[in-house]
Design a protein around this motif. Structure first.
Motif, PDB file in Angstrom:
ATOM      1  N   PRO A 240       0.813  -1.221   0.000  1.00 44.07           N
ATOM      2  CA  PRO A 240       0.000   0.000   0.000  1.00 44.07           C
ATOM      3  C   PRO A 240       0.843   1.267   0.000  1.00 44.07           C
ATOM      4  N   ALA A 241       2.069   1.193   0.528  1.00 43.08           N
ATOM      5  CA  ALA A 241       2.922   2.388   0.595  1.00 43.08           C
ATOM      6  C   ALA A 241       3.301   2.886  -0.797  1.00 43.08           C
ATOM      7  N   VAL A 242       3.601   1.972  -1.740  1.00 41.88           N
ATOM      8  CA  VAL A 242       3.975   2.435  -3.084  1.00 41.88           C
ATOM      9  C   VAL A 242       2.765   2.878  -3.884  1.00 41.88           C
ATOM     10  N   ALA A 243       1.602   2.323  -3.573  1.00 40.95           N
ATOM     11  CA  ALA A 243       0.385   2.782  -4.242  1.00 40.95           C
ATOM     12  C   ALA A 243       0.121   4.242  -3.875  1.00 40.95           C
ATOM     13  N   GLU A 244       0.398   4.578  -2.624  1.00 36.19           N
ATOM     14  CA  GLU A 244       0.195   5.945  -2.145  1.00 36.19           C
ATOM     15  C   GLU A 244       1.343   6.875  -2.556  1.00 36.19           C
ATOM     16  N   ASP A 245       2.566   6.353  -2.565  1.00 38.68           N
ATOM     17  CA  ASP A 245       3.745   7.155  -2.882  1.00 38.68           C
ATOM     18  C   ASP A 245       4.663   6.377  -3.831  1.00 38.68           C
ATOM     19  N   PRO A 246       4.374   6.403  -5.149  1.00 35.78           N
ATOM     20  CA  PRO A 246       5.162   5.636  -6.118  1.00 35.78           C
ATOM     21  C   PRO A 246       6.643   6.005  -6.151  1.00 35.78           C
ATOM     22  N   SER A 247       7.014   7.185  -5.644  1.00 36.62           N
ATOM     23  CA  SER A 247       8.425   7.586  -5.660  1.00 36.62           C
ATOM     24  C   SER A 247       9.296   6.680  -4.783  1.00 36.62           C
ATOM     25  N   LEU A 248       8.669   5.890  -3.900  1.00 35.97           N
ATOM     26  CA  LEU A 248       9.425   4.922  -3.090  1.00 35.97           C
ATOM     27  C   LEU A 248      10.169   3.918  -3.971  1.00 35.97           C
ATOM     28  N   VAL A 249       9.621   3.635  -5.160  1.00 36.01           N
ATOM     29  CA  VAL A 249      10.271   2.698  -6.067  1.00 36.01           C
ATOM     30  C   VAL A 249      11.627   3.254  -6.507  1.00 36.01           C
ATOM     31  N   ASN A 250      11.703   4.561  -6.749  1.00 36.75           N
ATOM     32  CA  ASN A 250      12.975   5.181  -7.102  1.00 36.75           C
ATOM     33  C   ASN A 250      13.882   5.326  -5.875  1.00 36.75           C
ATOM     34  N   ALA A 251      13.301   5.718  -4.759  1.00 34.26           N
ATOM     35  CA  ALA A 251      14.092   6.032  -3.563  1.00 34.26           C
ATOM     36  C   ALA A 251      14.660   4.786  -2.887  1.00 34.26           C
ATOM     37  N   ASP A 252      13.911   3.697  -2.863  1.00 36.29           N
ATOM     38  CA  ASP A 252      14.319   2.486  -2.134  1.00 36.29           C
ATOM     39  C   ASP A 252      13.797   1.253  -2.871  1.00 36.29           C
ATOM     40  N   PRO A 253      14.315   0.972  -4.089  1.00 32.05           N
ATOM     41  CA  PRO A 253      13.736  -0.083  -4.920  1.00 32.05           C
ATOM     42  C   PRO A 253      13.806  -1.476  -4.308  1.00 32.05           C
ATOM     43  N   TYR A 254      14.799  -1.732  -3.452  1.00 37.39           N
ATOM     44  CA  TYR A 254      14.964  -3.076  -2.883  1.00 37.39           C
ATOM     45  C   TYR A 254      14.453  -3.179  -1.447  1.00 37.39           C
ATOM     46  N   GLY A 255      13.841  -2.116  -0.955  1.00 43.74           N
ATOM     47  CA  GLY A 255      13.323  -2.098   0.411  1.00 43.74           C
ATOM     48  C   GLY A 255      11.858  -1.710   0.403  1.00 43.74           C
ATOM     49  N   GLN A 256      11.579  -0.468   0.822  1.00 43.14           N
ATOM     50  CA  GLN A 256      10.190   0.005   0.902  1.00 43.14           C
ATOM     51  C   GLN A 256       9.504   0.084  -0.456  1.00 43.14           C
ATOM     52  N   GLY A 257      10.265   0.015  -1.549  1.00 39.63           N
ATOM     53  CA  GLY A 257       9.694   0.130  -2.887  1.00 39.63           C
ATOM     54  C   GLY A 257       9.233  -1.170  -3.511  1.00 39.63           C
ATOM     55  N   TRP A 258       9.101  -2.242  -2.700  1.00 39.98           N
ATOM     56  CA  TRP A 258       8.583  -3.499  -3.261  1.00 39.98           C
ATOM     57  C   TRP A 258       7.151  -3.282  -3.737  1.00 39.98           C
ATOM     58  N   LEU A 259       6.720  -4.063  -4.727  1.00 39.41           N
ATOM     59  CA  LEU A 259       5.412  -3.849  -5.343  1.00 39.41           C
ATOM     60  C   LEU A 259       4.344  -4.813  -4.848  1.00 39.41           C
ATOM     61  N   PHE A 260       4.633  -6.115  -4.884  1.00 37.12           N
ATOM     62  CA  PHE A 260       3.652  -7.110  -4.441  1.00 37.12           C
ATOM     63  C   PHE A 260       4.366  -8.383  -4.011  1.00 37.12           C
ATOM     64  N   ARG A 261       3.604  -9.252  -3.345  1.00 32.74           N
ATOM     65  CA  ARG A 261       4.106 -10.576  -2.950  1.00 32.74           C
ATOM     66  C   ARG A 261       3.383 -11.622  -3.785  1.00 32.74           C
ATOM     67  N   LEU A 262       4.121 -12.672  -4.090  1.00 31.83           N
ATOM     68  CA  LEU A 262       3.647 -13.685  -5.016  1.00 31.83           C
ATOM     69  C   LEU A 262       3.746 -15.069  -4.391  1.00 31.83           C
ATOM     70  N   ARG A 263       2.652 -15.835  -4.410  1.00 33.22           N
ATOM     71  CA  ARG A 263       2.699 -17.252  -4.019  1.00 33.22           C
ATOM     72  C   ARG A 263       3.065 -18.019  -5.287  1.00 33.22           C
ATOM     73  N   LEU A 264       4.299 -18.524  -5.326  1.00 32.09           N
ATOM     74  CA  LEU A 264       4.800 -19.182  -6.526  1.00 32.09           C
ATOM     75  C   LEU A 264       4.074 -20.491  -6.799  1.00 32.09           C
ATOM     76  N   THR A 265       3.749 -20.713  -8.070  1.00 28.15           N
ATOM     77  CA  THR A 265       3.154 -21.990  -8.483  1.00 28.15           C
ATOM     78  C   THR A 265       4.046 -22.696  -9.498  1.00 28.15           C
ATOM     79  N   GLY A 266       5.160 -22.079  -9.828  1.00 27.93           N
ATOM     80  CA  GLY A 266       6.124 -22.683 -10.741  1.00 27.93           C
ATOM     81  C   GLY A 266       7.516 -22.254 -10.335  1.00 27.93           C
ATOM     82  N   THR A 267       8.509 -22.857 -10.955  1.00 27.39           N
ATOM     83  CA  THR A 267       9.889 -22.493 -10.683  1.00 27.39           C
ATOM     84  C   THR A 267      10.336 -21.483 -11.726  1.00 27.39           C
TER      85      THR A 267
END
Length: 127
Positions: free
Chosen positions: A81-108
């Motif tokens: 929800p943080a990046v939906a509200e403040d997309p600039s987090l993706v630029n500021a902290d792409p590997y931390g607070q700038g994550w987009l979503f979590r995925l339940r893997l069904t394949g490798t």
């Protein structure tokens, strides 16, 4: 040159996945720099089933609109929800607070390690 975190795995489309059972997904610093200032994100809703390589959202920057590709087969189990509200987090902290979503893997997924991804962006940057 961009720092490429060793603990993540990467796609050729410049997304990253963390190592958890339900990994976080984001776009890399290299992609963020290429896009410019990110101003809007269209992320897949929770419950969406995605297929590796298929578009699953959009990233809008001051320069362009780019598709976001699913890095692996799976189901979206959380959206940041943080990046939906403040997309600039993706630029500021792409590997931390700038994550987009979590995925339940069904394949490798076929992913690159940090060294392979660093070589890929090195080749792309020299074009």
């Amino acid at each position: 040159m961009n720092t490429v975190p060793e603990n993540l795995r990467y796609t050729r489309d410049h997304e990253w996945l963390s190592g958890e059972d339900e990994p976080a997904v984001g776009i890399t610093a290299f992609a963020g720099e290429a896009l410019g200032d990110i101003v809007y994100l269209e992320l897949p809703p929770v419950g969406t089933v995605v297929t590796a390589g298929d578009p699953c959202g959009e990233v809008e920057s001051t320069k362009s609109v780019s598709e976001l590709y699913a890095p692996a087969d799976g189901e979206i189990v959380a959206v940041n929800p943080a990046v939906a509200e403040d997309p600039s987090l993706v630029n500021a902290d792409p590997y931390g607070q700038g994550w987009l979503f979590r995925l339940r893997l069904t394949g490798t997924p076929e992913l690159l390690d940090a060294a392979e991804y660093a070589a890929l962006i090195g080749a792309e940057a020299s074009r």
